[in-house]
Design a protein around this motif. Structure first.
Motif, PDB file in Angstrom:
ATOM      1  N   ALA A 105       0.641   1.255 -13.813  1.00 65.54           N
ATOM      2  CA  ALA A 105       0.659  -0.194 -13.566  1.00 65.54           C
ATOM      3  C   ALA A 105       1.309  -0.502 -12.225  1.00 65.54           C
ATOM      4  O   ALA A 105       0.807  -1.326 -11.447  1.00 65.54           O
ATOM      5  N   GLN A 147      -1.106   0.468  -9.387  1.00 67.57           N
ATOM      6  CA  GLN A 147      -2.190  -0.489  -9.187  1.00 67.57           C
ATOM      7  C   GLN A 147      -1.678  -1.770  -8.526  1.00 67.57           C
ATOM      8  O   GLN A 147      -2.357  -2.370  -7.683  1.00 67.57           O
ATOM      9  N   ASP A 148      -0.478  -2.201  -8.909  1.00 65.32           N
ATOM     10  CA  ASP A 148       0.114  -3.400  -8.316  1.00 65.32           C
ATOM     11  C   ASP A 148       0.326  -3.209  -6.819  1.00 65.32           C
ATOM     12  O   ASP A 148       0.017  -4.100  -6.015  1.00 65.32           O
ATOM     13  N   GLN A 149       0.841  -2.047  -6.433  1.00 67.06           N
ATOM     14  CA  GLN A 149       1.084  -1.798  -5.023  1.00 67.06           C
ATOM     15  C   GLN A 149      -0.222  -1.685  -4.237  1.00 67.06           C
ATOM     16  O   GLN A 149      -0.322  -2.190  -3.110  1.00 67.06           O
ATOM     17  N   LYS A 162      -1.430  -5.111  -3.409  1.00 65.38           N
ATOM     18  CA  LYS A 162      -0.700  -5.767  -2.320  1.00 65.38           C
ATOM     19  C   LYS A 162      -1.220  -5.303  -0.957  1.00 65.38           C
ATOM     20  O   LYS A 162      -1.362  -6.107  -0.032  1.00 65.38           O
TER      21      LYS A 162
END
Length: 266
Positions: free
Chosen positions: A111, A114-116, A119
């Motif tokens: 998670a 994927q978040d990074q 961005k």
């Protein structure tokens, strides 16, 4: 209802029996900004401005300038203080200037990875191909990731099982590896931390085999010994960045000690 009135309301409750053993107010903190020794590239400046980032907090500027000077570093600032920009900015600056340069990002969970990636992709920088490489990456895409991805985002387990044993297929990536980012470094403790430390040493040996000596950046929650942790994980010495320039709202700190319900078990 503000925090103090809420605490007083709790104290008037029939269920309250002195559970609050300490309370104090933490003052708000204004943002502290700083400028870089040299401005970021125009393309990156414009991309960040489109995301609403027009100034750098003092700890971000310090981290970027130290990265440019060739230092390894570990940063320990509070949650939501902009730690990711502290490493993304120098990494993206280098990758924009050198089309062969590569970077490896390590996160403990999919998670976070994927978040990074989201961005970085949101910046829409030219030629900045990113990819996550983990157990969910389809086999038909893995060859493309090895050859084409500028930033590979993975986790220690996949690095151990799926990348380092097959380093010959990653030759181009390792030859051009400039940066390694270890996020959430405080998680790597005890036996788990010892395993990750050995994996990172293997990573350094493989990179050296291909003629690369990447800089390491690490991010951690606030801990007492960030420099020591960095050295134990990587075998390298690091600059420590601990002061934060990020703003913070006023907080009410309350220490709640619940009553003993069963004296036999405590």
């Amino acid at each position: 209802m503000d925090a103090l009135r809420f605490i007083e309301r709790i104290k008037r409750s029939t269920d309250y029996h002195g559970q609050i053993v300490h309370a104090e107010s933490l003052a708000e903190r204004e943002a502290q900004y700083a400028t870089l020794d040299t401005p970021l590239p125009d393309a990156l400046t414009v991309a960040l401005a489109a995301q609403g980032i027009t100034r750098l907090y003092s700890h971000q500027a310090e981290a970027i300038d130290r990265a440019r000077s060739g230092f390894h570093w570990i940063i320990t600032t509070p949650t939501a203080s902009g730690k990711s920009l502290s490493y993304n900015a120098p990494v993206l600056e280098t990758l924009l200037a050198d089309s062969d340069a590569r970077a490896l990002y390590l996160f403990p969970t999919k998670a976070l990875a994927q978040d990074q990636r989201g961005k970085i992709d949101a910046l829409k920088l030219p030629g900045m191909t990113t990819a996550t490489y983990d157990g969910d990456t389809p086999k038909e895409e893995r060859g493309w990731v090895k050859r084409m991805a500028r930033i590979v985002i993975t986790n220690p387990d996949m690095l151990h099982m799926g990348i380092l044993p097959y380093h010959t297929g990653w030759g181009t990536f390792f030859r051009n590896l400039r940066y390694v980012v270890v996020d959430e470094a405080h998680i790597y403790r005890g036996v788990f931390g010892a395993h990750v430390a050995n994996i990172l040493r293997r990573l350094r040996r493989v990179a050296a085999h291909y003629g690369a000596s990447p800089q390491f950046f690490a991010c951690s929650a606030t801990i007492a010994n960030p420099g020591e942790l960095f050295t134990k994980l990587t075998g390298l010495s690091a600059e420590t960045i601990s002061g934060t320039g990020a703003p913070s709202g006023k907080k009410q700190f309350v220490f709640w000690n619940p009553p003993v319900l069963d004296k036999l078990t405590g």
